[in-house]
Design a protein around this motif. Structure first.
Motif, mmCIF file in Angstrom:
data_model
loop_
_atom_site.group_PDB
_atom_site.id
_atom_site.type_symbol
_atom_site.label_atom_id
_atom_site.label_comp_id
_atom_site.label_asym_id
_atom_site.label_seq_id
_atom_site.Cartn_x
_atom_site.Cartn_y
_atom_site.Cartn_z
ATOM 1 N N SER A 195 0.847 -1.192 0.000
ATOM 2 C CA SER A 195 0.000 0.000 0.000
ATOM 3 C C SER A 195 0.880 1.238 0.000
ATOM 4 N N THR A 205 -12.054 -0.482 8.981
ATOM 5 C CA THR A 205 -11.519 -0.425 7.614
ATOM 6 C C THR A 205 -12.209 -1.466 6.750
ATOM 7 N N VAL A 253 -11.431 -4.501 3.719
ATOM 8 C CA VAL A 253 -10.490 -5.628 3.757
ATOM 9 C C VAL A 253 -9.070 -5.235 3.345
ATOM 10 N N ASN A 254 -8.887 -4.048 2.759
ATOM 11 C CA ASN A 254 -7.539 -3.591 2.380
ATOM 12 C C ASN A 254 -6.979 -2.551 3.337
ATOM 13 N N SER A 293 -1.827 2.574 6.531
ATOM 14 C CA SER A 293 -0.385 2.786 6.373
ATOM 15 C C SER A 293 -0.009 4.261 6.441
ATOM 16 N N SER A 309 2.006 4.651 9.236
ATOM 17 C CA SER A 309 3.204 3.820 9.336
ATOM 18 C C SER A 309 4.505 4.640 9.419
ATOM 19 N N TYR A 312 4.542 -6.217 9.712
ATOM 20 C CA TYR A 312 3.338 -6.058 8.871
ATOM 21 C C TYR A 312 2.954 -7.383 8.215
ATOM 22 N N ARG A 313 3.985 -8.116 7.777
ATOM 23 C CA ARG A 313 3.706 -9.414 7.132
ATOM 24 C C ARG A 313 2.955 -10.326 8.099
ATOM 25 N N LEU A 371 1.207 -9.352 10.680
ATOM 26 C CA LEU A 371 -0.129 -8.783 10.921
ATOM 27 C C LEU A 371 -1.104 -9.258 9.849
ATOM 28 N N TRP A 372 -0.681 -9.100 8.612
ATOM 29 C CA TRP A 372 -1.586 -9.443 7.510
ATOM 30 C C TRP A 372 -1.836 -10.943 7.399
ATOM 31 N N LEU A 426 3.796 -1.464 17.060
ATOM 32 C CA LEU A 426 4.499 -0.909 15.902
ATOM 33 C C LEU A 426 4.672 0.606 16.078
ATOM 34 N N ASN A 436 4.245 4.272 14.992
ATOM 35 C CA ASN A 436 3.368 5.112 14.163
ATOM 36 C C ASN A 436 3.898 6.543 14.136
ATOM 37 N N VAL A 456 -5.895 -5.762 15.973
ATOM 38 C CA VAL A 456 -6.732 -5.745 14.765
ATOM 39 C C VAL A 456 -7.664 -6.959 14.823
ATOM 40 N N PHE A 497 -12.165 -4.732 9.014
ATOM 41 C CA PHE A 497 -11.269 -4.877 10.165
ATOM 42 C C PHE A 497 -11.559 -3.767 11.153
ATOM 43 N N LEU A 498 -11.473 -4.148 12.433
ATOM 44 C CA LEU A 498 -11.605 -3.158 13.501
ATOM 45 C C LEU A 498 -10.215 -2.982 14.110
ATOM 46 N N HIS A 551 -5.876 1.053 18.869
ATOM 47 C CA HIS A 551 -4.504 1.192 19.367
ATOM 48 C C HIS A 551 -4.393 2.338 20.369
HETATM 49 P P1 FAD Z 1 2.051 -2.812 2.925
HETATM 50 O O1 FAD Z 1 2.267 -3.140 1.516
HETATM 51 O O2 FAD Z 1 0.759 -2.185 3.266
HETATM 52 O O3 FAD Z 1 2.197 -4.069 3.812
HETATM 53 C C1 FAD Z 1 3.355 -4.855 3.929
HETATM 54 C C2 FAD Z 1 2.979 -6.314 3.852
HETATM 55 O O4 FAD Z 1 1.674 -6.567 4.300
HETATM 56 C C3 FAD Z 1 3.093 -6.802 2.459
HETATM 57 O O5 FAD Z 1 4.290 -7.528 2.333
HETATM 58 C C4 FAD Z 1 1.895 -7.630 2.188
HETATM 59 O O6 FAD Z 1 2.240 -8.992 2.133
HETATM 60 C C5 FAD Z 1 0.984 -7.428 3.384
HETATM 61 N N1 FAD Z 1 -0.303 -6.823 2.986
HETATM 62 C C6 FAD Z 1 -0.565 -5.541 2.761
HETATM 63 N N2 FAD Z 1 -1.843 -5.342 2.438
HETATM 64 C C7 FAD Z 1 -2.410 -6.563 2.416
HETATM 65 C C8 FAD Z 1 -3.705 -7.030 2.158
HETATM 66 N N3 FAD Z 1 -4.714 -6.201 1.840
HETATM 67 N N4 FAD Z 1 -3.941 -8.367 2.254
HETATM 68 C C9 FAD Z 1 -2.940 -9.209 2.593
HETATM 69 N N5 FAD Z 1 -1.686 -8.819 2.833
HETATM 70 C C10 FAD Z 1 -1.434 -7.510 2.762
HETATM 71 N N6 FAD Z 1 -0.144 -0.031 10.005
HETATM 72 C C11 FAD Z 1 0.539 0.885 10.701
HETATM 73 O O7 FAD Z 1 1.689 1.174 10.378
HETATM 74 N N7 FAD Z 1 -0.052 1.514 11.762
HETATM 75 C C12 FAD Z 1 -1.337 1.259 12.154
HETATM 76 O O8 FAD Z 1 -1.832 1.830 13.122
HETATM 77 C C13 FAD Z 1 -2.071 0.294 11.419
HETATM 78 N N8 FAD Z 1 -3.336 -0.011 11.761
HETATM 79 C C14 FAD Z 1 -4.031 -0.922 11.022
HETATM 80 C C15 FAD Z 1 -5.371 -1.173 11.346
HETATM 81 C C16 FAD Z 1 -6.084 -2.100 10.632
HETATM 82 C C17 FAD Z 1 -7.562 -2.361 10.966
HETATM 83 C C18 FAD Z 1 -5.473 -2.797 9.536
HETATM 84 C C19 FAD Z 1 -6.271 -3.803 8.748
HETATM 85 C C20 FAD Z 1 -4.155 -2.547 9.206
HETATM 86 C C21 FAD Z 1 -3.429 -1.606 9.947
HETATM 87 N N9 FAD Z 1 -2.093 -1.295 9.595
HETATM 88 C C22 FAD Z 1 -1.403 -0.359 10.335
HETATM 89 C C23 FAD Z 1 -1.379 -1.999 8.513
HETATM 90 C C24 FAD Z 1 -1.341 -1.139 7.259
HETATM 91 O O9 FAD Z 1 -2.543 -1.293 6.549
HETATM 92 C C25 FAD Z 1 -0.126 -1.428 6.379
HETATM 93 O O10 FAD Z 1 -0.129 -2.759 6.011
HETATM 94 C C26 FAD Z 1 1.196 -1.114 7.076
HETATM 95 O O11 FAD Z 1 1.146 0.206 7.543
HETATM 96 C C27 FAD Z 1 2.393 -1.251 6.128
HETATM 97 O O12 FAD Z 1 2.255 -0.423 5.110
HETATM 98 P P2 FAD Z 1 3.248 -0.448 3.892
HETATM 99 O O13 FAD Z 1 2.726 0.492 2.866
HETATM 100 O O14 FAD Z 1 4.653 -0.165 4.396
HETATM 101 O O15 FAD Z 1 3.247 -1.941 3.396
#
Ligand code: FAD
Length: 528
Positions: free
Chosen positions: A2, A42, A44-45, A72, A75, A84-85, A87-88, A101, A103, A117, A130-131, A134
């Motif tokens: 993202s 949120t 699903v993404n 993100s 992030s 994050y990996r 988490l997802w 993590l 922020n 989450v 997702f709920l 934090h």
């Molecule tokens: P991203 O590309 O977003 O994520 C890194 C990894 O996560 C990837 O390698 C990928 O495998 C996996 N990933 C990403 N999106 C998906 C998806 N839709 N389905 C499956 N796998 C996926 N992040 C924070 O930093 N702070 C927060 O407070 C925070 N709160 C969140 C709350 C909720 C409800 C959710 C669902 C997620 C939250 N996140 C939070 C996670 C955030 O959405 C990002 O994944 C994260 O910030 C990393 O962002 P990025 O752009 O660096 O990498």
């Protein structure tokens, strides 16, 4: 991956929820509206559909600013990608994820978020939303790190400290100890080292461990002797201070109750102690050498007086006989020269008596016979080793102090040890001197010096206390005053000295000294 979107840029709108979803979302929204944690819903993404006021307060972003943006947005690059990996991976399979993590707020300041989450599933078990909840745990983290840092600093100080440190609880169990303490424990084959120190406090200060811990006595250095083996003793200066650990349980929140203990700190003073002992032994050696010189002179002069007394007695008897014959007796001409000789002899005798060196009047004080024996052995040991004589020293573990004159008593012990050595040199069954101290059934102090020499032959037993009597076959130079003086010292002390043959060979000198004082000595007032 993202992308970090700038909230000022227009975010892609999340898919509009259908009618039933909207109803469900409204329910969640109302539920999290007033909670104190930053909560968001949120798709699903992870695109934000709703964020509560606590989220706005914590992140600095308004509801409108974040809506449609990915989470993100918050992030910070300090969070490792594997977090994050994980988490997802977890939430995609419908599981709840909890973790920490880093922020970043709207104003750019980082904070540590404790995030949960929760996937919201539809009737078919598929993830619909997702709920996220934090809260900022930066302060808690700082506190934890501070404690860790302090622990590490304290540990490295304690570990490197050249002193022994042990924390003892009220039952006397060691709760914590440093490497220096553990090393001494190893040297003592696992013995409880703290028990030695606590015993020393109890003995010298008459305070129980319970009182030390509960009443909070703080003790300045107490000297503790630790015997590692027969020939290795170490000395420690030990201090103790009360420590109070406060109750950390919820129930203890309003009280300051907790466990009391004692912090023992001991530093090794063996080297200083050895130097002190050496200096003391040298002082005792010098003192005894001086005493022996004075004693030697007294013996020589006493011998001369003894030798002169005989002829003078004969002359005095002759003068009395001439006196009885009167002026007309046929030996009358001898009267004047005999009187002259008698007067000259008596005058010489008086001069000799006046030349007799006086022994200084020694004050009476508390004396420990074990200590005096040790001092005598310290100064005699080189000579004993040279002559191939072994000393078997068996001190009583507990020997009461007795009132006495330490220098005189030390000399007495030296006379007995010297006699035992001379006896061994005269022949016999062994080259060993056994010295034993103890107490009699009356509580008096007993000293036994045993040799394995030839023993007392014939009527020797009756003569040994006669002045100038000596019967050593191999050592003829002795004046024969040792036992006379030893007995005199013991008698002055109100004690007794007996010498007798032992069945298995050799002689045993047994001294008994009254524990309750010299009795007749007005100078001495017993302490306490
Ligand atoms: P991203 O590309 O977003 O994520 C890194 C990894 O996560 C990837 O390698 C990928 O495998 C996996 N990933 C990403 N999106 C998906 C998806 N839709 N389905 C499956 N796998 C996926 N992040 C924070 O930093 N702070 C927060 O407070 C925070 N709160 C969140 C709350 C909720 C409800 C959710 C669902 C997620 C939250 N996140 C939070 C996670 C955030 O959405 C990002 O994944 C994260 O910030 C990393 O962002 P990025 O752009 O660096 O990498």
């Amino acid at each position: 991956m993202s992308t970090h979107t700038n909230p000022d840029e227009k975010a892609l709108p999340p898919a509009e929820p259908s009618g039933s979803d909207r109803v469900a979302l409204d329910v969640y929204r109302q539920a999290i509206e007033h909670v104190s944690v930053a909560a968001s819903i949120t798709d699903v993404n992870a695109n934000i559909l709703y964020a509560n006021p606590a989220f706005e307060r914590l992140t600095g972003y308004s509801q409108l600013e974040v809506r449609g943006h990915n989470e993100s947005l918050l992030s910070d690059k300090a969070t490792p990608p594997e977090v994050y990996r994980d988490l997802w991976k977890t939430i995609s399979s419908g599981e709840v994820w909890k973790g920490r993590l880093v922020n970043r707020r709207k104003n750019g300041t980082p904070y540590l978020a404790d995030l949960t989450v929760v996937p919201v599933l539809d009737e078919a078990g598929r993830v619909k939303h997702f709920l996220g909840m934090h809260h900022d745990v930066t302060d808690q983290h700082q506190l934890e790190r501070r404690v860790e840092n302090q622990d590490a600093l304290l540990s490295s100080i304690i570990e490197a400290a050249p002193v022994l440190i042990a924390l003892v609880n009220i039952e006397g169990e060691v709760m914590f100890s440093n490497p220096a303490y553990k090393m001494l424990r190893r040297d003592l084959q696992g013995e409880n080292v703290a028990a030695h120190f606590l015993d020393a406090f109890r003995e010298s200060l008459s305070v129980s461990l319970h009182d030390m811990c509960e009443k909070g006595f703080d003790f300045s250095a107490v000297e503790v002797r630790v015997n590692l083996s027969d020939d290795e003793t170490r000395w420690f200066a030990c201090t103790a201070s009360k420590v109070q650990e406060h109750d950390m349980s919820a129930a203890g929140y309003f009280t300051k109750d907790g466990r009391a203990g004692l912090l023992l700190v001991a530093s090794d003073i063996t080297l200083q102690r050895r130097r002190y002992e050496e200096a003391r032994t040298n002082a005792v050696r010098a003192l005894m050498a001086e005493q022996q010189m004075v004693q030697g002179m007294r013996e020589v002069i006493s011998g001369a007086i003894f030798q002169m007394q005989g002829p003078l007695n004969v002359m005095s008897a002759a003068a009395q006989m001439l006196e009885r014959q009167g002026e007309n007796g046929h030996d009358a001409p001898l009267k004047a020269p005999i009187h002259e000789m008698l007067n000259a002899g008596n005058a010489a005798l008086e001069r000799l008596k006046a030349a007799m060196p006086r022994t200084a009047d020694e004050p009476v004080g508390p004396v420990n016979i074990n200590e005096l024996v040790r001092e005598v052995l310290d100064i005699s040991i080189d000579g004993l080793l040279r002559q191939g004589i072994f000393v078997d020293w068996r001190p009583a573990q507990i020997l009461p102090n007795i009132p006495g004159r330490p220098n005189a008593l030390r000399s007495m012990i030296k006379y007995l040890v010297d006699n035992a050595i001379l006896a061994i040199k005269d022949g016999g069954s062994g080259r060993e001197v056994v010295i034993i101290t103890g107490t009699t059934s009356d509580g008096d102090v007993k000293l036994e010096v045993r040799d394995f020499g030839p023993g007392l032959q014939g009527d020797l037993r009756l003569k040994i206390y006669e002045p100038f009597f000596t019967a050593w076959k191999k050592t003829r130079s002795r004046p024969g005053m040792g036992l006379v003086l030893a007995r005199q010292i013991v008698t002055d002390q109100g004690g007794s000295l007996e010498i007798e043959n032992v069945m298995s060979g050799g002689c045993k000198a047994e001294v008994v000294l009254a524990a309750d004082g010299l009795g007749h000595d007005p100078d001495y007032e017993q302490e306490g």
